[in-house]
Design a protein around this motif. Structure first.
Motif, short mmCIF file in Angstrom:
data_model
loop_
_atom_site.label_atom_id
_atom_site.label_comp_id
_atom_site.label_asym_id
_atom_site.label_seq_id
_atom_site.Cartn_x
_atom_site.Cartn_y
_atom_site.Cartn_z
N GLY A 36 0.83 -1.22 0.00
CA GLY A 36 0.00 0.00 0.00
C GLY A 36 0.85 1.26 0.00
N LEU A 37 0.19 2.37 -0.11
CA LEU A 37 0.90 3.65 -0.13
C LEU A 37 1.28 4.06 1.28
N ASN A 38 2.38 4.79 1.39
CA ASN A 38 2.82 5.29 2.69
C ASN A 38 2.15 6.64 2.96
N LEU A 39 1.01 6.58 3.63
CA LEU A 39 0.16 7.79 3.78
C LEU A 39 0.73 8.80 4.75
N THR A 40 1.71 8.38 5.57
CA THR A 40 2.35 9.36 6.44
C THR A 40 3.43 10.13 5.68
N ASN A 41 3.74 9.67 4.47
CA ASN A 41 4.82 10.29 3.69
C ASN A 41 4.29 11.23 2.61
N ILE A 42 3.02 11.07 2.23
CA ILE A 42 2.44 11.80 1.10
C ILE A 42 1.69 13.02 1.61
N GLN A 43 2.01 14.20 1.09
CA GLN A 43 1.32 15.41 1.55
C GLN A 43 -0.19 15.29 1.32
N GLY A 44 -0.94 15.86 2.27
CA GLY A 44 -2.36 15.59 2.39
C GLY A 44 -3.23 16.10 1.26
N ASP A 45 -2.79 17.15 0.59
CA ASP A 45 -3.67 17.74 -0.43
C ASP A 45 -3.78 16.87 -1.68
N ILE A 46 -2.80 15.97 -1.89
CA ILE A 46 -2.66 15.32 -3.20
C ILE A 46 -3.79 14.33 -3.47
N LEU A 47 -4.00 13.40 -2.58
CA LEU A 47 -4.96 12.32 -2.87
C LEU A 47 -6.37 12.64 -2.41
N ILE A 48 -6.53 13.41 -1.33
CA ILE A 48 -7.90 13.66 -0.85
C ILE A 48 -8.25 15.13 -0.72
N GLY A 49 -7.28 16.01 -0.82
CA GLY A 49 -7.60 17.44 -0.71
C GLY A 49 -7.76 17.85 0.73
N MET A 50 -7.38 19.09 1.04
CA MET A 50 -7.47 19.54 2.44
C MET A 50 -8.90 19.94 2.80
N LYS A 51 -9.71 20.25 1.79
CA LYS A 51 -11.17 20.41 1.96
C LYS A 51 -11.56 21.28 3.16
N SER B 201 13.70 21.37 10.61
CA SER B 201 13.45 21.41 12.05
C SER B 201 12.08 22.00 12.38
N GLY B 202 11.81 23.19 11.87
CA GLY B 202 10.57 23.88 12.29
C GLY B 202 9.37 23.63 11.40
N ILE B 203 9.58 23.56 10.10
CA ILE B 203 8.43 23.48 9.18
C ILE B 203 7.91 22.05 9.05
N LEU B 204 8.81 21.09 8.94
CA LEU B 204 8.37 19.70 8.72
C LEU B 204 7.28 19.24 9.68
N PRO B 205 7.41 19.55 11.01
CA PRO B 205 6.34 19.09 11.92
C PRO B 205 4.97 19.72 11.63
N LEU B 206 4.96 20.84 10.90
CA LEU B 206 3.67 21.47 10.57
C LEU B 206 3.04 20.89 9.31
N ILE B 207 3.82 20.16 8.51
CA ILE B 207 3.30 19.66 7.23
C ILE B 207 2.31 18.52 7.48
N THR B 208 1.16 18.62 6.83
CA THR B 208 0.07 17.67 7.06
C THR B 208 0.11 16.54 6.05
N PRO B 209 0.40 15.31 6.50
CA PRO B 209 0.37 14.17 5.58
C PRO B 209 -1.05 13.68 5.37
N THR B 210 -1.21 12.84 4.37
CA THR B 210 -2.53 12.27 4.06
C THR B 210 -3.15 11.59 5.28
N SER B 211 -2.32 10.83 6.00
CA SER B 211 -2.83 10.04 7.14
C SER B 211 -3.57 10.93 8.14
N GLN B 212 -3.08 12.16 8.36
CA GLN B 212 -3.71 13.04 9.36
C GLN B 212 -5.07 13.55 8.92
N LEU B 213 -5.30 13.58 7.61
CA LEU B 213 -6.57 14.13 7.12
C LEU B 213 -7.68 13.08 7.10
N LEU B 214 -7.31 11.81 7.24
CA LEU B 214 -8.30 10.75 7.04
C LEU B 214 -9.35 10.71 8.13
#
Ligand code: N7H
Length: 449
Positions: free
Chosen positions: A1-16, A39-52
């Protein structure tokens, strides 16, 4: 399967979310930017897994993407294998996209856009708070090149774009990720994610699970569109004048404002069908007893949704040219003065349209292909009894000329050969850029210091 913690959230499902800021930036200090990114920005980036799931969604979802100029500024020299991305959208302006360069927002025509933050939340206050946080972290290493505030339309118009049509109904499902709804195409992840099954191009390994983001600021001339529908209303004797104007709009789009597909509801709107996800995308333009090469009693060949996703008009069904759309309207509602005059205001603060976002693993097969070879090509869909003409919503006459008359056929169900001439563009491109939306792994290991 896809690594949903690695893929930015907007791509497959949209931030909506109801508000989304597109914050375009210039990198002014590459070393400092790269060290803050990991260091600072990466923790703010929303992966697909968080939007599910609702309970893991952040207050403000954050995605980031880079233009080729941005990767250059970071000292990344790998070729991502996409010439449209490498050359930038300005290179496509006239001949590929048919834009008139003079309509381009200067920031998009310039050289200063290195990347974009996509910040999505329920309120503009939340978005602005997160933007301040991002800017504090980056500590002067970026400057603002341009920004566009997107927002859902108010009240009952939520989810509808500025012409009034429900949007966001049809997107492809991805093998191994989504459970398809009836009628939804199921496609290889590699059409949207680099380095996944179905992506045939050789890429640097760090590009895996990234996606190309085609951004477009598409102005909509709503009063002109509405006036056109009234002036050219169809003549079904069983419908009122208003309904005949609505019918013309529905046939230009291929869906009613409610979202009901014209292919299933050809003459009257069907709001119940429109609201049912089990039915509202379950069509493919074939009907028993009708010849797909001649039948326009259901959906016109020229309808926007059919020109941009022809479904069974290809046999076997096309699998190469697909995008995942994740746009949002921008700009205010039409004013009374604009409605009364049937003319869009020239006041820049009243500009409205679609902040268009399309994801794909190959821009020349995705967004650029759909715009150039399908929407702007009068002969597409091929093999039909009557040439369809160019897309009545987003097509342009090409070669950078605005308001070249468009001559779609098939819009009048009582005479499919009748051409309804459209002398003006209802959608005006204000430009855009091509970006790469990297995986979180790539942000951490390749783009950061
Ligand atoms: Fe379109 N609109 O709101 O009027 N689009 N589009 N689009 N569009 C679609 O089915 C619109 C644009 C596609 O799978 C719907 O989800 C507007 C560009 C594709 O059946 C509506 C603009 C491109 C689909 C609109 C605009 C596309 C699609 C129906 C510009 C690509 C899916 C809602 C201002 C080059 C088709 C839905 C399918 C659907 C509108 C732009 C492509 C209502 C206003 C530039 C692939």
């Amino acid at each position: 399967g896809l690594n949903l913690t690695n893929i930015q959230g907007d791509i497959l499902i949209g931030m909506k979310k109801n508000k989304e800021l597109f914050f375009f930036f210039t990198i002014v200090n590459s070393t400092s930017f790269r060290s803050q990114l990991g260091s600072g920005i990466l923790p703010l980036i929303t992966p697909t897994s968080q939007l599910l799931a609702v309970d893991t969604q952040p207050t403000t979802a954050v995605n980031i993407a880079f233009s080729q100029r941005g990767l250059n500024a970071l000292g990344i020299t790998d070729d991502l294998g996409d010439t449209a991305f490498t050359n930038g959208q300005i290179d496509n302006v006239a001949t590929i996209l048919g834009d008139e360069t003079s309509n381009w927002e200067p920031a998009f025509a310039g050289t200063g856009i290195h990347g974009v933050f996509l910040l999505a939340s329920d309120t503009i206050d939340n978005v602005n708070a997160t933007l301040s946080q991002v800017q504090n972290i980056l500590n002067g290493s970026i400057t603002e090149a341009y920004s566009l505030q997107g927002q859902a339309r108010p009240g009952d118009e939520q989810g509808h774009e500025h012409f009034g049509f429900m949007d966001g109904i049809s997107n492809p499902a991805v093998t191994g990720f989504s459970t398809p709804l009836p009628g939804q195409q199921v496609l290889d992840p590699g059409l949207f994610l680099l380095g996944e099954s179905g992506d045939l191009v050789s890429r640097p390994s760090w590009a895996q699970d990234g996606s190309f983001l085609a951004f477009r600021q598409l102005q909509q001339r709503v009063p002109e569109f509405n006036a056109f529908l009234v002036d050219n209303a169809l003549s079904n004797p069983n419908l009122t004048a208003d309904q005949n104007a609505e019918l013309l709009g529905a046939r230009m789009m291929g869906r009613w404002k409610s979202g009901a597909p014209v292919d299933l509801a050809p003459t009257v709107d069907d709001p119940v069908l429109a609201a049912d996800p089990q039915q509202n995308n379950n069509f493919n333009y074939t009907h028993p007893g009708f010849d797909e090469a001649t039948d326009q009693t259901h959906c016109p060949f020229s309808a926007h949704v059919r020109k941009t996703n022809p479904r069974s008009d290809f046999n076997p069904e096309d699998t190469a040219n697909h995008i995942i759309r994740a746009g949002i309207p921008y700009g205010p509602e039409v004013t009374d003065a604009e409605n009364a005059s049937n003319v869009s205001s020239t006041d820049p603060s009243l500009e409205r349209g679609l902040a268009f976002v399309a994801y794909q693993s190959d821009i020349n097969n995705g967004f650029a292909f759909l715009q150039q070879n399908w929407a702007n090509n009068a002969n597409f869909i091929f093999g039909k009894a009557t040439p369809p003409g160019i897309d009545p919503i987003i097509g342009t006459g090409g070669l950078g000329q605005a308001d070249v008359p468009r001559t779609p056929s098939g819009l009048d169900p009582s005479d499919p050969t009748r051409i309804i001439t459209i002398n003006q563009d209802f959608v005006v491109s204000r430009g855009g850029e091509y970006f790469f939306s990297p995986s979180l792994f790539a942000i951490q290991n390749t783009l950061s210091l």
